[in-house]
Design a protein around this motif. Structure first.
Motif, PDB file in Angstrom:
ATOM      1  N   VAL A 133       0.998  -1.281   0.035  1.00 38.97           N
ATOM      2  CA  VAL A 133       0.085  -0.110  -0.114  1.00 38.97           C
ATOM      3  C   VAL A 133       0.870   1.353   0.134  1.00 38.97           C
ATOM      4  O   VAL A 133       1.691   1.376   1.039  1.00 38.97           O
ATOM      5  CB  VAL A 133      -1.008  -0.031   1.289  1.00 38.97           C
ATOM      6  N   TYR A 135      -0.442   4.400  -0.461  1.00 34.69           N
ATOM      7  CA  TYR A 135      -0.950   5.590   0.275  1.00 34.69           C
ATOM      8  C   TYR A 135      -2.580   5.244   0.689  1.00 34.69           C
ATOM      9  O   TYR A 135      -3.269   4.645  -0.356  1.00 34.69           O
ATOM     10  CB  TYR A 135      -1.304   6.804  -0.766  1.00 34.69           C
ATOM     11  N   THR A 136      -2.896   5.546   1.628  1.00 29.34           N
ATOM     12  CA  THR A 136      -4.113   5.242   2.283  1.00 29.34           C
ATOM     13  C   THR A 136      -4.340   6.524   3.247  1.00 29.34           C
ATOM     14  O   THR A 136      -3.577   6.760   4.090  1.00 29.34           O
ATOM     15  CB  THR A 136      -4.769   4.018   2.799  1.00 29.34           C
ATOM     16  N   GLU A 137      -5.609   6.869   3.407  1.00 30.76           N
ATOM     17  CA  GLU A 137      -6.028   7.847   4.387  1.00 30.76           C
ATOM     18  C   GLU A 137      -6.032   6.929   5.929  1.00 30.76           C
ATOM     19  O   GLU A 137      -6.373   5.698   5.845  1.00 30.76           O
ATOM     20  CB  GLU A 137      -7.412   8.634   4.397  1.00 30.76           C
ATOM     21  N   LYS A 150     -12.173   1.465   3.328  1.00 30.36           N
ATOM     22  CA  LYS A 150     -11.509   2.799   2.404  1.00 30.36           C
ATOM     23  C   LYS A 150     -10.682   2.476   1.387  1.00 30.36           C
ATOM     24  O   LYS A 150     -10.043   1.489   1.228  1.00 30.36           O
ATOM     25  CB  LYS A 150     -10.782   3.628   3.677  1.00 30.36           C
ATOM     26  N   PRO A 151     -10.324   3.486   0.436  1.00 29.27           N
ATOM     27  CA  PRO A 151      -9.538   3.051  -0.791  1.00 29.27           C
ATOM     28  C   PRO A 151      -8.160   3.142  -0.404  1.00 29.27           C
ATOM     29  O   PRO A 151      -7.718   4.177   0.438  1.00 29.27           O
ATOM     30  CB  PRO A 151     -10.171   4.224  -1.659  1.00 29.27           C
ATOM     31  N   ALA A 152      -7.365   2.353  -0.883  1.00 32.99           N
ATOM     32  CA  ALA A 152      -5.912   2.415  -0.804  1.00 32.99           C
ATOM     33  C   ALA A 152      -5.315   2.178  -2.146  1.00 32.99           C
ATOM     34  O   ALA A 152      -5.688   1.319  -2.879  1.00 32.99           O
ATOM     35  CB  ALA A 152      -5.600   1.293   0.135  1.00 32.99           C
ATOM     36  N   THR A 153      -4.396   3.177  -2.343  1.00 30.23           N
ATOM     37  CA  THR A 153      -3.499   2.929  -3.695  1.00 30.23           C
ATOM     38  C   THR A 153      -2.339   1.970  -3.293  1.00 30.23           C
ATOM     39  O   THR A 153      -1.609   2.297  -2.450  1.00 30.23           O
ATOM     40  CB  THR A 153      -2.953   4.057  -4.025  1.00 30.23           C
ATOM     41  N   THR A 159      -6.333   0.944  -7.439  1.00 33.65           N
ATOM     42  CA  THR A 159      -6.954   1.172  -6.042  1.00 33.65           C
ATOM     43  C   THR A 159      -7.757   0.038  -5.532  1.00 33.65           C
ATOM     44  O   THR A 159      -8.548  -0.542  -6.415  1.00 33.65           O
ATOM     45  CB  THR A 159      -7.941   2.517  -6.347  1.00 33.65           C
ATOM     46  N   ASN A 161     -10.200  -1.333  -2.162  1.00 37.80           N
ATOM     47  CA  ASN A 161     -10.875  -0.967  -1.105  1.00 37.80           C
ATOM     48  C   ASN A 161     -10.303  -2.158   0.122  1.00 37.80           C
ATOM     49  O   ASN A 161     -10.528  -3.234   0.086  1.00 37.80           O
ATOM     50  CB  ASN A 161     -12.367  -1.450  -1.375  1.00 37.80           C
ATOM     51  N   SER A 167      -2.666   0.534   6.730  1.00 33.65           N
ATOM     52  CA  SER A 167      -1.935   1.850   6.909  1.00 33.65           C
ATOM     53  C   SER A 167      -1.149   1.721   5.666  1.00 33.65           C
ATOM     54  O   SER A 167      -0.595   0.811   5.018  1.00 33.65           O
ATOM     55  CB  SER A 167      -1.382   2.099   8.232  1.00 33.65           C
ATOM     56  N   THR A 168      -0.646   2.730   5.370  1.00 34.06           N
ATOM     57  CA  THR A 168       0.460   2.907   4.193  1.00 34.06           C
ATOM     58  C   THR A 168       1.606   2.195   4.631  1.00 34.06           C
ATOM     59  O   THR A 168       2.072   2.202   5.559  1.00 34.06           O
ATOM     60  CB  THR A 168       0.822   4.545   4.166  1.00 34.06           C
TER      61      THR A 168
END
Length: 185
Positions: A133, A135-137, A150-153, A159, A161, A167-168
């Motif tokens: 991962v 990036y993810t909020e 939540k979406p994660a790149t 992307t 879910n 976490s990143t």
């Protein structure tokens, strides 16, 4: 050439200049009339699915599809370069042939590349891959308005879910068929 009695799932037929893979087949012997074979065929290149019926014993033209395990090396413009693990020959596969699989393809990853007369038809990835991962909020505890995801790149740019606790920087397991999150590594 093969007979309709030789049909089996996965066999590739050459019908009217197009390549069709047998998805499903059924031999039918009605009480009246001659026997026939009912098939569901999928176009190898476009993915279109059709139903076709053949009379029993009819000759059908089969196509030779060579499936080899290859390693993805790098992206050359719009094309993907793969190397045969046995002969070390490199082939270029157009981005359109790779399609959505590009979302889960990392350099040095192994994939099965199917070719017909030297032309790449499609690639098959393992059913799941491990991706990092990027990036993810941050997830807030108690925030369940989105069903707990939540979406994660991930490192390929796709992307996915993921649950709120991801976490990143974590590695996650992703299903290559539909892009679902399957767990942490």
């Amino acid at each position: 050439m093969a007979s309709t009695n030789d049909l089996k799932n996965g066999l590739v037929l050459n019908l009217d200049g197009d390549l069709w893979s047998v998805v499903e087949f059924q031999h039918v012997k009605p009480g009246k009339g001659g026997a026939f074979v009912r098939t569901t065929l999928k176009n190898v290149l476009s993915g279109k699915v059709v139903d076709k019926t053949f009379n029993a014993g009819t000759k059908v033209d089969t196509a030779t599809v060579d499936k080899r395990t290859m390693q993805y090396l790098y992206l050359d413009g719009e094309d993907f370069v793969f190397m045969d693990l046995d002969t070390f020959d490199q082939i270029t596969v157009p981005a359109g042939t790779v399609g959505e699989n590009a979302n889960y393809l990392l350099p040095e990853a192994e994939a099965t590349v199917a070719t017909h007369e030297g032309v790449p038809l499609y690639i098959e990835l393992p059913t799941s891959v491990f991706l990092e991962v990027t990036y993810t909020e941050p997830g807030l505890q108690g925030d369940r308005s989105t069903g707990g995801t939540k979406p994660a790149t991930v490192e390929t740019g796709a992307t996915v879910n993921v649950p709120l606790f991801i976490s990143t920087g974590e590695k996650i397991k992703v299903d290559t068929r539909d892009g679902r999150y399957l767990g942490r590594s």
